[in-house]
Design a protein around this motif. Structure first.
Motif, short mmCIF file in Angstrom:
data_model
loop_
_atom_site.label_atom_id
_atom_site.label_comp_id
_atom_site.label_asym_id
_atom_site.label_seq_id
_atom_site.Cartn_x
_atom_site.Cartn_y
_atom_site.Cartn_z
N GLU A 321 -23.96 -17.35 26.24
CA GLU A 321 -25.31 -17.46 26.80
C GLU A 321 -25.76 -16.14 27.41
N GLN A 322 -24.85 -15.46 28.08
CA GLN A 322 -25.19 -14.21 28.76
C GLN A 322 -25.47 -13.07 27.77
N MET A 323 -24.87 -13.16 26.58
CA MET A 323 -25.04 -12.07 25.61
C MET A 323 -26.38 -12.14 24.88
N GLU A 324 -26.95 -13.33 24.70
CA GLU A 324 -28.24 -13.57 24.08
C GLU A 324 -28.45 -12.73 22.81
N GLN A 325 -29.22 -11.66 22.87
CA GLN A 325 -29.60 -10.89 21.68
C GLN A 325 -28.65 -9.75 21.35
N ASP A 326 -27.49 -9.71 21.98
CA ASP A 326 -26.54 -8.62 21.72
C ASP A 326 -26.15 -8.62 20.25
N PRO A 327 -26.15 -7.44 19.58
CA PRO A 327 -25.86 -7.37 18.14
C PRO A 327 -24.45 -7.84 17.76
N ILE A 328 -23.50 -7.83 18.69
CA ILE A 328 -22.14 -8.27 18.35
C ILE A 328 -21.92 -9.74 18.71
N LEU A 329 -23.01 -10.44 19.03
CA LEU A 329 -22.90 -11.83 19.45
C LEU A 329 -22.13 -12.67 18.44
N GLN A 330 -22.42 -12.47 17.15
CA GLN A 330 -21.78 -13.30 16.14
C GLN A 330 -20.26 -13.08 16.11
N GLN A 331 -19.85 -11.81 16.20
CA GLN A 331 -18.41 -11.53 16.20
C GLN A 331 -17.71 -12.14 17.41
N VAL A 332 -18.38 -12.02 18.57
CA VAL A 332 -17.81 -12.59 19.79
C VAL A 332 -17.71 -14.11 19.67
N ASP A 333 -18.74 -14.72 19.11
CA ASP A 333 -18.74 -16.17 18.92
C ASP A 333 -17.59 -16.59 18.01
N THR A 334 -17.39 -15.85 16.92
CA THR A 334 -16.30 -16.15 15.99
C THR A 334 -14.94 -15.97 16.66
N CYS A 335 -14.81 -14.90 17.43
CA CYS A 335 -13.56 -14.65 18.14
C CYS A 335 -13.27 -15.78 19.13
N SER A 336 -14.31 -16.26 19.80
CA SER A 336 -14.15 -17.37 20.74
C SER A 336 -13.67 -18.63 20.03
N ASP A 337 -14.23 -18.88 18.84
CA ASP A 337 -13.79 -20.04 18.06
C ASP A 337 -12.31 -19.93 17.71
N VAL A 338 -11.88 -18.71 17.35
CA VAL A 338 -10.48 -18.49 17.01
C VAL A 338 -9.57 -18.83 18.20
N LEU A 339 -9.93 -18.34 19.39
CA LEU A 339 -9.10 -18.58 20.57
C LEU A 339 -9.06 -20.06 20.94
N GLU A 340 -10.20 -20.72 20.84
CA GLU A 340 -10.20 -22.15 21.18
C GLU A 340 -9.32 -22.93 20.20
N GLU A 341 -9.40 -22.59 18.92
CA GLU A 341 -8.56 -23.27 17.93
C GLU A 341 -7.09 -22.88 18.10
N LEU A 342 -6.84 -21.69 18.58
CA LEU A 342 -5.47 -21.25 18.82
C LEU A 342 -4.84 -22.08 19.94
N ALA A 343 -5.62 -22.34 20.99
CA ALA A 343 -5.12 -23.22 22.05
C ALA A 343 -4.85 -24.61 21.49
N ALA A 344 -5.74 -25.09 20.63
CA ALA A 344 -5.58 -26.42 20.03
C ALA A 344 -4.32 -26.48 19.17
N ILE A 345 -4.02 -25.40 18.45
CA ILE A 345 -2.81 -25.37 17.61
C ILE A 345 -1.55 -25.50 18.48
N ASN A 346 -1.54 -24.79 19.59
CA ASN A 346 -0.37 -24.87 20.48
C ASN A 346 -0.18 -26.28 21.02
N ILE A 347 -1.27 -26.93 21.41
CA ILE A 347 -1.19 -28.30 21.89
C ILE A 347 -0.71 -29.22 20.78
#
Length: 598
Positions: A321-347
């Motif tokens: 939300e804080q990044m809004e129009q930042d050009p790297i928003l998509q990459q950050v969003d994808t990276c966030s998805d990876v980390l959340e799924e990584l936590a899920a894999i460990n569980i």
């Protein structure tokens, strides 16, 4: 073998001239050092003494000068307090009394507060020289010592603490801001920082940023406090000295006699000299270090992964939300998805479930970021940590390769995931690194860092700190808030002391005591061991204060549960307090008996 050497003149530089070792039943090697002053050493040793004198590191079995001053002042006040209770003795016969609070999470925190409340009402609080704790008991201590003169106005301080810990929790935004502050400021960031901000705050209901420097500037005439940890590597390897204490004056290894000024604990040292300063540890982090019982077992990973997954989802949404129009928003969003799924894999793996779908999703996301298939091992129960490290490593490599400036939050979360994979808790610089001193176990001299954790994972009461010979303790009042066998810790302490030849009274119990503990036990020194302290042992829940509801009380106040309600806090304080109020005369009788023997 005598483990500690008591030295009358602590102002002289002390050097070890003999080094022996023995292994005790708790699984570590303890060192026995004889000491002598520099004047009796050869020229080479004198040179070594000069180096030690110039450093902040102190190797000696003697009291820190500031502690000695505090103790001297406190003993004078204790003498007056004893007279008020009708206990007459000369000033040199004043007994040194240490109160020990065991671990036990919030149960220990509240139980210690209730016990101190009644000690105050009976007039015995002002007779205590030391107050030392493990784990949850240190949470109570940290709250008390916010007030420079807490022991003279405990009723008001108690009410303030009860209002706070029964009130609303720390807001998520405040806790998260504190977590980011730890990440930005500290050289070594670990799971203890996450534990402090996201878990400990849910019990203590505050972010306490005071330091020991603050304490030294405001100290009044209270019992001298000693907080305790253990060195994780020493515990696991069985080598060195695991018992670590932190007082307002010094932090260091109780059995070895190796200390550094507490405000410098965590800073980088080489050969006894500070080379890089780190921020002074605050009281919130101290409470997390002391109360990090989860740090020991792999079985606790699922709990923490689940906690981290939920926290990360919240943090990730806020970051996007804080990044809004930042050009790297998509990459950050994808990276966030990876980390959340990584936590899920460990569980998933910890639950014994198939992680294939999550693994495919992570690989697709990493391919989208990198433009090619990632080289990853397959996740399974035996490789979950390695898989986590590989994914985090790829994300860090992509940042460099794509010249992306990840937000600080994202960098911090990648670091948290790495700490989870490596199970890194309580990491700090080793202040003994690269020193040359035969009094110190070699294991403590070779590593640049040490990991520290909850002392209750080794021994659930801080006996070894108060049993330092130079503290000359006559009476130990052991408040046991353990969840299991209320005599396990005192029995283990007695056995360890027997093997290490530390004076300690024998612990003789009947089978009925284990099944139905009473509220007051006295273990006295024997005729052959006159230097042993008298130990008063008080189990929290017993047949005297709980009656036929002993089992119900134990069930209602388990170690790992949510924060107590106001009603549970008051009830537990009352139960703990009865153990003191019901035994006021017995406590006085023990003090009188010890004085007669002195």
């Amino acid at each position: 073998m005598k483990l500690f050497s008591s030295v009358a003149d602590s102002s002289k530089t002390l050097l070890p001239v003999q080094n022996k070792q023995t292994r005790n039943h708790l699984g570590f090697v303890a060192y026995s050092c004889c000491t002598e002053t520099v004047s009796n050493c050869d020229p080479k040793t004198k040179m070594s003494a000069s180096n030690v004198q110039e450093s902040e590191v102190r190797i000696a079995h003697s009291l820190n000068m500031k502690e000695a001053a505090c103790v001297k002042k406190r003993r004078s006040e204790i003498w007056s307090s004893l007279k008020t209770l009708g206990i007459n003795c000369s000033q040199d016969k004043v007994p040194n009394i240490a109160l020990l609070g065991s671990g036990g999470g919030q149960r220990a925190m509240v139980g210690l507060l209730g016990s101190l409340d009644q000690l105050d009402k009976t007039g015995l609080l002002s007779c205590l020289l030391y107050l030392s704790g493990v784990s949850g008991s240190t949470w109570c201590m940290a709250s008390l010592y916010q007030e420079p003169d807490w022991s003279t106005k405990l009723q008001a301080v108690k009410e303030k603490i009860v209002r706070r810990i029964s009130g609303p929790p720390v807001s998520w935004s405040d806790a998260y801001a504190k977590l980011k502050k730890y990440y930005r400021e500290k050289e070594y960031f670990s799971l203890t920082d996450v534990w402090a901000t996201m878990v400990v705050t849910t019990y203590v209901k505050e972010i306490d940023e005071r330091t020991f420097t603050d304490w030294l500037g405001q100290s009044k005439n209270n019992p001298f406090p000693i907080y305790t940890l253990i060195d994780k590597e020493c515990k696991q390897s069985g080598d060195g000295d695991p018992w670590f204490e932190i007082s307002p004056c010094e932090a260091g290894y109780s059995l070895t006699g190796a200390f550094v000024k507490t405000p410098s604990f965590g800073s980088q040292f080489v050969n006894g000299r500070k080379t890089t300063s780190q921020p002074e540890m605050d009281m919130l982090l101290l409470q997390a270090l002391c109360g990090s019982a989860l740090a020991d077992g792999e079985e606790n990973k699922k709990f923490l992964w689940s906690k981290i997954k939920g926290l990360f989802r919240h943090a990730s949404d806020q970051m996007i939300e804080q990044m809004e129009q930042d050009p790297i928003l998509q990459q950050v969003d994808t990276c966030s998805d990876v980390l959340e799924e990584l936590a899920a894999i460990n569980i998933c793996l910890l639950d014994g479930e198939d992680p294939t779908t999550l693994d495919h999703s992570i690989r697709k996301s990493l391919k989208d970021l990198a433009g090619h298939d990632p080289q990853l091992i397959s996740p399974d129960k035996s490789s979950e940590d390695e898989y986590t490290l590989e994914v985090c490593g790829l994300l860090e490599e992509l940042q460099v390769k794509l010249n992306i400036s990840w937000p600080v939050d994202l960098k911090m979360w990648i670091r948290i995931f790495v700490c989870m994979a490596k199970w890194t808790w309580g990491r700090n610089y080793d202040f003994l690194y690269n020193m040359r001193d035969p009094a110190v176990p070699a294991a403590l001299l070779k590593s640049k860092t040490r990991d520290y954790e909850d002392a209750g994972l080794l021994l659930n009461s801080p006996y070894f700190s108060v049993l330092r010979t130079e503290r000359k303790i006559d009476i130990i009042i052991s408040l046991d808030f353990s969840e299991g066998d209320p005599f396990q810790t005192v029995k283990e302490a007695a056995e360890a002391c027997r093997k290490l030849k530390i004076p300690f009274p024998p612990i003789n119990l009947l089978a009925e005591d284990i099944k139905n503990p009473k509220d007051f036990y006295v273990f006295k020194n024997t005729s052959t061991d006159k230097k042993a302290p008298t130990v008063i042992h008080i189990p929290l829940f017993n047949v005297i204060n709980c009656g036929d509801k002993l089992g119900q009380y134990r069930k209602n106040y388990t170690t790992f549960q949510g924060a107590y309600s106001a009603e549970k806090i008051i009830d537990l304080m009352n139960v703990a307090g009865k153990n003191i109020s019901n035994n006021k005369q017995e406590l006085i009788n023990v003090i009188n008996e010890v004085i007669r023997k002195k």
